[in-house]
Design a protein around this motif. Structure first.
Motif, PDB file in Angstrom:
ATOM      1  N   THR A 202       0.876  -1.318   0.188  1.00  0.00           N
ATOM      2  CA  THR A 202       0.047   0.061  -0.061  1.00  0.00           C
ATOM      3  C   THR A 202       0.793   1.312  -0.042  1.00  0.00           C
ATOM      4  O   THR A 202       1.870   1.153   0.696  1.00  0.00           O
ATOM      5  CB  THR A 202      -0.948   0.177   1.199  1.00  0.00           C
ATOM      6  N   THR A 203       0.460   2.320  -0.922  1.00  0.00           N
ATOM      7  CA  THR A 203       1.477   3.487  -0.840  1.00  0.00           C
ATOM      8  C   THR A 203       0.330   4.621  -0.867  1.00  0.00           C
ATOM      9  O   THR A 203      -0.851   4.410  -1.027  1.00  0.00           O
ATOM     10  CB  THR A 203       2.058   3.584  -2.250  1.00  0.00           C
ATOM     11  N   HIS A 204       1.222   5.731  -0.486  1.00  0.00           N
ATOM     12  CA  HIS A 204       0.561   6.969  -0.231  1.00  0.00           C
ATOM     13  C   HIS A 204       1.332   8.056  -0.340  1.00  0.00           C
ATOM     14  O   HIS A 204       2.644   8.210  -0.009  1.00  0.00           O
ATOM     15  CB  HIS A 204      -0.282   7.114   1.148  1.00  0.00           C
ATOM     16  N   GLU A 205       1.259   9.130  -1.309  1.00  0.00           N
ATOM     17  CA  GLU A 205       2.113  10.199  -1.691  1.00  0.00           C
ATOM     18  C   GLU A 205       1.796  11.398  -0.937  1.00  0.00           C
ATOM     19  O   GLU A 205       0.672  11.694  -0.692  1.00  0.00           O
ATOM     20  CB  GLU A 205       1.966  10.416  -3.151  1.00  0.00           C
ATOM     21  N   LEU A 206       2.776  12.032  -0.344  1.00  0.00           N
ATOM     22  CA  LEU A 206       2.838  13.317   0.221  1.00  0.00           C
ATOM     23  C   LEU A 206       3.939  14.221  -0.138  1.00  0.00           C
ATOM     24  O   LEU A 206       4.993  13.805  -0.740  1.00  0.00           O
ATOM     25  CB  LEU A 206       2.817  12.996   1.938  1.00  0.00           C
ATOM     26  N   VAL A 215       6.871   8.915  -1.034  1.00  0.00           N
ATOM     27  CA  VAL A 215       5.925   7.890  -1.467  1.00  0.00           C
ATOM     28  C   VAL A 215       6.284   7.134  -0.052  1.00  0.00           C
ATOM     29  O   VAL A 215       7.283   6.709   0.141  1.00  0.00           O
ATOM     30  CB  VAL A 215       6.457   7.288  -2.473  1.00  0.00           C
ATOM     31  N   SER A 217       5.213   3.710   1.908  1.00  0.00           N
ATOM     32  CA  SER A 217       4.528   2.527   1.412  1.00  0.00           C
ATOM     33  C   SER A 217       4.849   1.341   2.469  1.00  0.00           C
ATOM     34  O   SER A 217       5.745   1.619   3.374  1.00  0.00           O
ATOM     35  CB  SER A 217       5.327   1.841   0.310  1.00  0.00           C
ATOM     36  N   LEU A 223      -0.947   1.503   7.397  1.00  0.00           N
ATOM     37  CA  LEU A 223       0.217   2.478   6.828  1.00  0.00           C
ATOM     38  C   LEU A 223      -0.200   3.822   7.371  1.00  0.00           C
ATOM     39  O   LEU A 223      -1.273   4.555   7.267  1.00  0.00           O
ATOM     40  CB  LEU A 223      -0.200   2.563   5.262  1.00  0.00           C
ATOM     41  N   GLU A 224       0.870   4.323   8.202  1.00  0.00           N
ATOM     42  CA  GLU A 224       0.610   5.777   8.711  1.00  0.00           C
ATOM     43  C   GLU A 224       1.521   6.703   7.960  1.00  0.00           C
ATOM     44  O   GLU A 224       2.709   6.310   7.767  1.00  0.00           O
ATOM     45  CB  GLU A 224       0.976   5.620  10.203  1.00  0.00           C
ATOM     46  N   THR A 225       1.240   7.896   7.637  1.00  0.00           N
ATOM     47  CA  THR A 225       1.835   8.973   7.214  1.00  0.00           C
ATOM     48  C   THR A 225       1.833  10.083   8.128  1.00  0.00           C
ATOM     49  O   THR A 225       1.051  10.263   9.084  1.00  0.00           O
ATOM     50  CB  THR A 225       1.413   9.356   5.945  1.00  0.00           C
TER      51      THR A 225
END
Length: 746
Positions: A202-206, A215, A217, A223-225
């Motif tokens: 799982t990925t998330h872009e900031l 990115v 991942s 998944l914490e950002t």
């Protein structure tokens, strides 16, 4: 019996007949006919006996003492047997002594007393044999004896024989918000580990203010950002003493004005350290020796020292608790604070000069502005072996600025050194299994890890690495990338030997062989490359997740070309990544080379990034009997001079030129009229450097200059770095061969 004899056992012997005693001597147990059945029903306990033990007292012991005894104590009891002849001689003496003293000590109580008297520090010996204070060779089995010396400091830097001096040092570790404790104390479940292999990433872009596009991942479920705060407080970072005070002075050369007191981090350091301190894996591909290299080195050294001081403080604090209090066997889980081996941090750097700067930062971070100097053992030897003499460098050597920044100081690439840190002392050249930090080059590690079938090889010291830092990863592409892959394949494997570890102090996730899910990897380089990306994606499986900086280059290095030159980019097709090498060779031989066979197309330089492609082309040119010469990283100085002379004078039509030679030498090749990039260069700025070599011999031939570049859809990253991301996207969308003419501006 023997030393373990007790009054209850002696009374039991008096009741035996001569026949029963003889059977007990011969077979080590009573005859089954005379077995006595206990009134209580006891659950059967399985106890694995050692090979050396030939008697079993478990039945008689369970009857003589009603208390339940752990299998661990029974196992120890079997190791205390004496010979049968000694038993007969000592029985009468022991009976008399016991009657006089009137003692009633059971076997189990005696063994418990022995276990409490045994030292807490059975773990982590200075060498594989577990010897200390100079007993036996101080070096490890994989290295020469003169590499790991200084055995006299073994007890001073031992984690087992030292205790925490200040109570306040351990209190800081109790903070529930401390990221170090949160990380090492987090327990994974078997289901989570099994699901990693099948879970999609799982990925998330900031987008962060300084680092840019990030990115996040993870292959774990959650998944914490997070985003960086505007202001940062040192206390919120949970730095171990004395780093709160020493960091400001150590980092002062990068700070200016009131920033020193309010925020002792530069903008890029602040964002990088926030990621490091969260114990996520990090890939930062914009580390350059000219701009931010030293800033990044400072901040990861801070993270390393902070991690080691906290880990050692936890061990020393537990040593003090175990010394001051008496705990039962069931309380051993409260003191699981170590790995299977002592080394916690591995820093991979390309040259000795980089290792020298890292150690100097360690000393500065521990010492700061304190009047009391810290103890640094073997400092003089270290400076002699890792330092450099400024007079050794030729005074008239002119090279680009980035070359001067990379190849500064001692550039030997074969080294390894262990560093032990305990409170306010540093021990250099510590044996690997007595070290907290290992600093080495890929080649230095490769020679110690060895290969399959080699007798002398050792990689147990990599089993419990909690923090892996690979700095200047792009340089390893120019050295030997296979050494990096070999290292990663041997990270966090179960050791083949115990190395004197106290297993009651080892964390459960180390024993479960889950260390790779707790290891933090920090990867720094100067470019986006498929091989570096592959290592980060394949070997970085930290449970906290991964963070990669993915900024796209808007303007390519082609904008730095200073000569009027048409650039022709020709696209080749390949079915898959594995067939690219053959497809490029066939495309060059069949489509490109026939255009340059004419004598009019003389003075042609062919730039080849891969040495294997260079060998293949050289053999083909020899087979076809073409008029050519070549220069590679293995060519001697005399051969380089001849090749440059023949090419300049036009005696040789082609010059095969490798990228690694250009990386290490940066010679200006004169006489170039036609350029062929067999493959896009690894470093984007090499493209403009090679193109600008055409103006080295300006004889009014600018109108005839040509530049041809081969590329495929698998060269997307390198293409974007050369021509820019927008133009690269247009070129890759076209399915046909594209002839793109670009004229550089003066």
């Amino acid at each position: 019996m023997g030393k373990r004899g007790s009054r209850s056992q002696s009374q039991l012997l008096n009741t035996l007949t001569k026949k029963q005693k003889k059977h007990l001597r011969d077979f080590g147990e009573e005859h089954p006919f005379y077995d006595r059945v206990s009134r209580k029903e006891a659950k059967p306990q399985i106890c694995q006996l050692s090979e050396s033990s030939d008697t079993s007292d478990s039945e008689s012991e369970s009857e003589s003492e009603p208390e339940q005894v752990s299998g661990y104590h029974k196992l120890l009891a079997t190791l205390k047997n004496v010979s049968e002849e000694e038993e007969e001689d000592k029985e009468e003496e022991e009976e008399k002594k016991e009657e006089d003293n009137g003692s009633d000590v059971s076997v189990e109580e005696e063994m418990a007393a022995e276990s409490t008297q045994s030292p807490d520090n059975v773990a982590l010996s200075a060498d594989p044999e577990g010897k200390e204070d100079g007993e036996g060779p101080p070096g490890t089995s994989q290295a020469s004896s003169d590499e790991f010396t200084d055995a006299k400091h073994e007890s001073l830097f031992s984690l087992e024989t030292n205790f925490l001096e200040e109570e306040s040092g351990d209190k800081s570790l109790k903070a529930s918000q401390d990221p170090f404790l949160q990380h090492v104390n987090k327990e994974l479940k078997e289901k989570e580990i099994q699901a990693v292999a099948t879970n999609p990433k799982t990925t998330h872009e900031l987008k962060w203010p300084i680092l840019g596009q990030l990115v996040f991942s993870s292959k774990f479920q959650k998944l914490e950002t997070f985003k960086p705060p505007k202001d940062i407080d040192l206390k919120s970072l949970h730095l171990q003493k004395p780093l709160e005070s020493t960091w400001t002075k150590t980092n002062s050369k990068f700070l200016s004005g009131p920033q020193k007191s309010s925020n002792p981090f530069t903008p890029i350091q602040k964002e990088l350290f926030l990621i490091m301190n969260s114990y996520r894996d990090l890939f930062y591909p914009e580390r350059t020796a000219l701009k931010n290299g030293e800033e990044i080195r400072h901040v990861y050294c801070l993270h390393v020292i902070n991690h080691v001081l906290k880990a050692n403080a936890q061990v020393l604090g537990n040593n003090s608790k175990r010394r001051s209090q008496k705990f039962g066997v069931g309380d051993d889980d409260d003191f699981r604070d170590q790995g299977l081996t002592r080394p916690k941090v591995l820093i991979v750097v390309p040259f000795r000069e980089a290792a020298l700067r890292v150690v100097q930062l360690f000393i500065s971070l521990l010492e700061g502005d304190s009047k009391k100097k810290i103890i640094v053992s073997n400092k003089k030897r270290f400076q002699g072996e890792y330092g450099s003499d400024p007079e050794e460098r030729p005074p008239n050597l002119k090279r680009p600025e980035d070359y001067e920044a990379v190849f500064v100081g001692n550039i030997d690439d074969h080294f390894r050194i262990g560093v032990a840190i305990l409170q306010r002392s540093i021990r250099l050249y510590a044996p690997f299994y007595s070290s907290d930090i290992l600093i080495a080059s890929p080649l230095g590690l490769r020679t110690i890890i060895g290969g399959e079938g080699e007798k002398k090889r050792d990689f147990d010291f990599l089993s419990s690495i909690e923090l892996l830092i690979i700095d200047q990863a792009d340089i390893y592409l120019m050295q030997n990338w296979e050494h990096v892959l070999h290292l990663m394949n041997h990270m966090n494997l179960l050791p083949l030997d115990s190395h004197g570890v106290d297993f009651s102090r080892v964390r459960m996730w180390n024993l479960n062989n889950w260390s790779k899910y707790y290891r933090q990897t920090l990867l720094f380089g100067a470019l986006q490359d498929a091989q570096i990306n592959s290592v980060f994606n394949k070997y970085c499986v930290n449970m906290q997740g991964q963070v990669a900086v993915r900024n796209v280059p808007m303007t390519g290095s082609i904008s730095h070309v200073l000569v009027q030159l048409p650039h022709v980019f020709q696209r080749m097709e390949a079915e898959n990544l594995a067939s690219v090498i053959d497809a490029r060779f066939n495309f060059f031989v069949n489509k490109i080379l026939p255009q340059y066979r004419d004598a009019v197309m003389s003075h042609t330089l062919i730039y080849i990034p891969s040495y294997f492609d260079f060998v293949r082309l050289r053999n083909y040119f020899k087979k076809e009997e073409l008029n050519f010469t070549h220069i590679c990283e293995y060519t001697q100085k005399s051969g380089v001079s001849r090749a440059r002379h023949f090419f300049l004078q036009g005696e040789k039509q082609f010059l095969l030129f490798t990228e690694r030679f250009h990386f290490y030498k940066r010679y200006t090749i004169k006489g170039i009229r036609n350029l062929i990039f067999y493959e896009l260069p690894t470093y984007p700025h090499f493209y403009s450097e090679i193109c600008n070599m055409l103006r080295a011999t300006n004889r009014g031939e600018e109108a005839t200059w040509t530049c041809t570049v081969l590329y495929s859809k698998y060269d997307a990253q390198r293409l974007a770095a050369v021509v820019g991301v927008e133009r690269a996207a247009q070129m890759l969308q076209s399915k046909k061969n594209v002839h793109l003419f670009i004229t550089g501006e003066k």
